[in-house]
Structures are given as C-alpha cells and as structure tokens.
Write a protein that holds these residues in place. Sequence first.
Motif, PDB file in Angstrom:
ATOM      1  N   PHE A  32      -8.706  -0.370  -3.676  1.00 57.41           N
ATOM      2  CA  PHE A  32      -7.720  -0.519  -2.608  1.00 57.41           C
ATOM      3  C   PHE A  32      -7.049  -1.885  -2.702  1.00 57.41           C
ATOM      4  O   PHE A  32      -7.668  -2.860  -3.119  1.00 57.41           O
ATOM      5  CB  PHE A  32      -8.384  -0.379  -1.230  1.00 57.41           C
ATOM      6  CG  PHE A  32      -8.666   1.041  -0.836  1.00 57.41           C
ATOM      7  CD1 PHE A  32      -7.755   1.747  -0.066  1.00 57.41           C
ATOM      8  CD2 PHE A  32      -9.824   1.678  -1.238  1.00 57.41           C
ATOM      9  CE1 PHE A  32      -8.009   3.053   0.303  1.00 57.41           C
ATOM     10  CE2 PHE A  32     -10.085   2.988  -0.873  1.00 57.41           C
ATOM     11  CZ  PHE A  32      -9.174   3.683  -0.102  1.00 57.41           C
ATOM     12  N   MET A  33      -5.782  -1.923  -2.307  1.00 53.69           N
ATOM     13  CA  MET A  33      -5.030  -3.177  -2.281  1.00 53.69           C
ATOM     14  C   MET A  33      -4.598  -3.458  -0.842  1.00 53.69           C
ATOM     15  O   MET A  33      -4.207  -2.541  -0.123  1.00 53.69           O
ATOM     16  CB  MET A  33      -3.804  -3.090  -3.181  1.00 53.69           C
ATOM     17  CG  MET A  33      -4.173  -2.890  -4.634  1.00 53.69           C
ATOM     18  SD  MET A  33      -2.751  -2.932  -5.706  1.00 53.69           S
ATOM     19  CE  MET A  33      -2.309  -4.631  -5.574  1.00 53.69           C
ATOM     20  N   MET A  34      -4.664  -4.718  -0.453  1.00 53.92           N
ATOM     21  CA  MET A  34      -4.313  -5.089   0.910  1.00 53.92           C
ATOM     22  C   MET A  34      -2.800  -5.030   1.108  1.00 53.92           C
ATOM     23  O   MET A  34      -2.043  -5.606   0.330  1.00 53.92           O
ATOM     24  CB  MET A  34      -4.827  -6.495   1.238  1.00 53.92           C
ATOM     25  CG  MET A  34      -4.595  -6.872   2.681  1.00 53.92           C
ATOM     26  SD  MET A  34      -5.430  -8.377   3.205  1.00 53.92           S
ATOM     27  CE  MET A  34      -4.400  -9.604   2.444  1.00 53.92           C
ATOM     28  N   MET A  35      -2.380  -4.317   2.149  1.00 54.31           N
ATOM     29  CA  MET A  35      -0.976  -4.283   2.539  1.00 54.31           C
ATOM     30  C   MET A  35      -0.712  -5.361   3.580  1.00 54.31           C
ATOM     31  O   MET A  35       0.335  -5.999   3.568  1.00 54.31           O
ATOM     32  CB  MET A  35      -0.613  -2.909   3.105  1.00 54.31           C
ATOM     33  CG  MET A  35      -0.680  -1.803   2.088  1.00 54.31           C
ATOM     34  SD  MET A  35      -0.376  -0.175   2.803  1.00 54.31           S
ATOM     35  CE  MET A  35       1.294  -0.323   3.401  1.00 54.31           C
ATOM     36  N   GLN A  36      -1.641  -5.516   4.499  1.00 57.13           N
ATOM     37  CA  GLN A  36      -1.640  -6.581   5.495  1.00 57.13           C
ATOM     38  C   GLN A  36      -3.037  -6.638   6.084  1.00 57.13           C
ATOM     39  O   GLN A  36      -3.897  -5.876   5.679  1.00 57.13           O
ATOM     40  CB  GLN A  36      -0.568  -6.363   6.565  1.00 57.13           C
ATOM     41  CG  GLN A  36      -0.759  -5.139   7.421  1.00 57.13           C
ATOM     42  CD  GLN A  36       0.376  -4.978   8.418  1.00 57.13           C
ATOM     43  OE1 GLN A  36       1.501  -5.319   8.139  1.00 57.13           O
ATOM     44  NE2 GLN A  36       0.070  -4.478   9.578  1.00 57.13           N
ATOM     45  N   GLU A  37      -3.279  -7.561   7.030  1.00 57.34           N
ATOM     46  CA  GLU A  37      -4.620  -7.684   7.610  1.00 57.34           C
ATOM     47  C   GLU A  37      -5.133  -6.332   8.059  1.00 57.34           C
ATOM     48  O   GLU A  37      -4.468  -5.633   8.815  1.00 57.34           O
ATOM     49  CB  GLU A  37      -4.591  -8.568   8.855  1.00 57.34           C
ATOM     50  CG  GLU A  37      -4.593 -10.036   8.715  1.00 57.34           C
ATOM     51  CD  GLU A  37      -5.791 -10.704   8.091  1.00 57.34           C
ATOM     52  OE1 GLU A  37      -6.943 -10.397   8.408  1.00 57.34           O
ATOM     53  OE2 GLU A  37      -5.537 -11.593   7.293  1.00 57.34           O
ATOM     54  N   SER A  38      -6.282  -5.948   7.597  1.00 58.05           N
ATOM     55  CA  SER A  38      -6.971  -4.720   7.998  1.00 58.05           C
ATOM     56  C   SER A  38      -6.213  -3.435   7.677  1.00 58.05           C
ATOM     57  O   SER A  38      -6.444  -2.398   8.295  1.00 58.05           O
ATOM     58  CB  SER A  38      -7.312  -4.756   9.490  1.00 58.05           C
ATOM     59  OG  SER A  38      -8.129  -5.861   9.765  1.00 58.05           O
ATOM     60  N   VAL A  39      -5.302  -3.488   6.710  1.00 55.25           N
ATOM     61  CA  VAL A  39      -4.606  -2.291   6.236  1.00 55.25           C
ATOM     62  C   VAL A  39      -4.632  -2.323   4.707  1.00 55.25           C
ATOM     63  O   VAL A  39      -4.074  -3.239   4.094  1.00 55.25           O
ATOM     64  CB  VAL A  39      -3.145  -2.228   6.728  1.00 55.25           C
ATOM     65  CG1 VAL A  39      -2.448  -0.976   6.203  1.00 55.25           C
ATOM     66  CG2 VAL A  39      -3.069  -2.281   8.239  1.00 55.25           C
ATOM     67  N   TYR A  40      -5.279  -1.322   4.118  1.00 61.48           N
ATOM     68  CA  TYR A  40      -5.423  -1.256   2.669  1.00 61.48           C
ATOM     69  C   TYR A  40      -4.930   0.091   2.170  1.00 61.48           C
ATOM     70  O   TYR A  40      -5.036   1.101   2.868  1.00 61.48           O
ATOM     71  CB  TYR A  40      -6.896  -1.444   2.282  1.00 61.48           C
ATOM     72  CG  TYR A  40      -7.359  -2.873   2.425  1.00 61.48           C
ATOM     73  CD1 TYR A  40      -7.546  -3.677   1.314  1.00 61.48           C
ATOM     74  CD2 TYR A  40      -7.585  -3.431   3.673  1.00 61.48           C
ATOM     75  CE1 TYR A  40      -7.960  -5.002   1.443  1.00 61.48           C
ATOM     76  CE2 TYR A  40      -7.992  -4.742   3.816  1.00 61.48           C
ATOM     77  CZ  TYR A  40      -8.179  -5.515   2.693  1.00 61.48           C
ATOM     78  OH  TYR A  40      -8.566  -6.827   2.823  1.00 61.48           O
ATOM     79  N   SER A  41      -4.393   0.118   0.943  1.00 61.82           N
ATOM     80  CA  SER A  41      -3.897   1.377   0.389  1.00 61.82           C
ATOM     81  C   SER A  41      -4.376   1.561  -1.045  1.00 61.82           C
ATOM     82  O   SER A  41      -4.681   0.594  -1.744  1.00 61.82           O
ATOM     83  CB  SER A  41      -2.370   1.433   0.443  1.00 61.82           C
ATOM     84  OG  SER A  41      -1.814   0.543  -0.495  1.00 61.82           O
ATOM     85  N   LYS A  42      -4.417   2.829  -1.440  1.00 64.87           N
ATOM     86  CA  LYS A  42      -4.827   3.173  -2.798  1.00 64.87           C
ATOM     87  C   LYS A  42      -4.006   4.365  -3.261  1.00 64.87           C
ATOM     88  O   LYS A  42      -3.740   5.296  -2.492  1.00 64.87           O
ATOM     89  CB  LYS A  42      -6.322   3.513  -2.833  1.00 64.87           C
ATOM     90  CG  LYS A  42      -6.831   3.836  -4.215  1.00 64.87           C
ATOM     91  CD  LYS A  42      -8.329   4.063  -4.212  1.00 64.87           C
ATOM     92  CE  LYS A  42      -8.813   4.385  -5.616  1.00 64.87           C
ATOM     93  NZ  LYS A  42     -10.273   4.530  -5.648  1.00 64.87           N
ATOM     94  N   LEU A  43      -3.617   4.360  -4.515  1.00 61.80           N
ATOM     95  CA  LEU A  43      -2.855   5.437  -5.111  1.00 61.80           C
ATOM     96  C   LEU A  43      -3.793   6.557  -5.542  1.00 61.80           C
ATOM     97  O   LEU A  43      -4.849   6.293  -6.127  1.00 61.80           O
ATOM     98  CB  LEU A  43      -2.084   4.899  -6.323  1.00 61.80           C
ATOM     99  CG  LEU A  43      -1.095   5.809  -6.997  1.00 61.80           C
ATOM    100  CD1 LEU A  43       0.025   6.170  -6.035  1.00 61.80           C
ATOM    101  CD2 LEU A  43      -0.520   5.130  -8.224  1.00 61.80           C
ATOM    102  N   ALA A  44      -3.434   7.797  -5.225  1.00 57.31           N
ATOM    103  CA  ALA A  44      -4.218   8.971  -5.628  1.00 57.31           C
ATOM    104  C   ALA A  44      -3.283   9.947  -6.340  1.00 57.31           C
ATOM    105  O   ALA A  44      -2.133  10.118  -5.946  1.00 57.31           O
ATOM    106  CB  ALA A  44      -4.847   9.632  -4.418  1.00 57.31           C
TER     107      ALA A  44
END
Length: 101
Positions: A32-44
């Motif tokens: 996962f990569m951080m988008m902003q504080e306490s929001v993370y995203s991952k490519l699927a």
Amino acid sequence: MRVIVFFDLPTATTADRREYSKFRRRLIKGGFMMMQESVYSKLALNSTQVAQIVGEVKKIRPEKGLVQILTVTEKQYSKMTLLCGKGKSDVLDTDERLVIL
C-alpha cells in the motif's frame, strides 16, 4: 482497480500507538502507498486480487478503531480531483520592508 483503506485508530495509550504503527507498517509492507494521513491505496489487477487484499487487511486490522475499505476502478480513480493549498514558505524574498543603513 484500486483498493483504498481508510482508518481511524485510537492513539491515547502507548499500546494504542504501537497497534497504529504496526497496522500502518503492515499496510506499507503489503504494497500500500500513502495517499494522505490514514488513507492508503493499492493497485489490484482484478476482483480476485481485490478479494485477497481485503482478506489480508481484515487479518491485520487492530481490534480497536475504524478501518474502511473502498474499491474503485481505474477510470473512477483517474477522475479524482486534487485540491492543494498554497505552500507556506518562511523565506522572505521581497524587499518590501528593506532598511538600508
């Protein structure tokens, strides 16, 4: 597809802060990569992989706090609007109040 994880975890005690850090580190280790504080995203790549990612997040989530997972397509993700404020600089680059001695 993108899997976006939002979380709001307690940080009142030392144990809570430890759990917060542990969860965050596991997300990063899981890709996962951080988008902003306490929001993370991952490519699927597909819905099967999304289900696997969601299952992994469910396994590592702390008992306290709120963890939310949102899945969006790349087309939906690309329509996200980013609004950024002006950066504040402490460097004075004007001669507005210049005093010459």
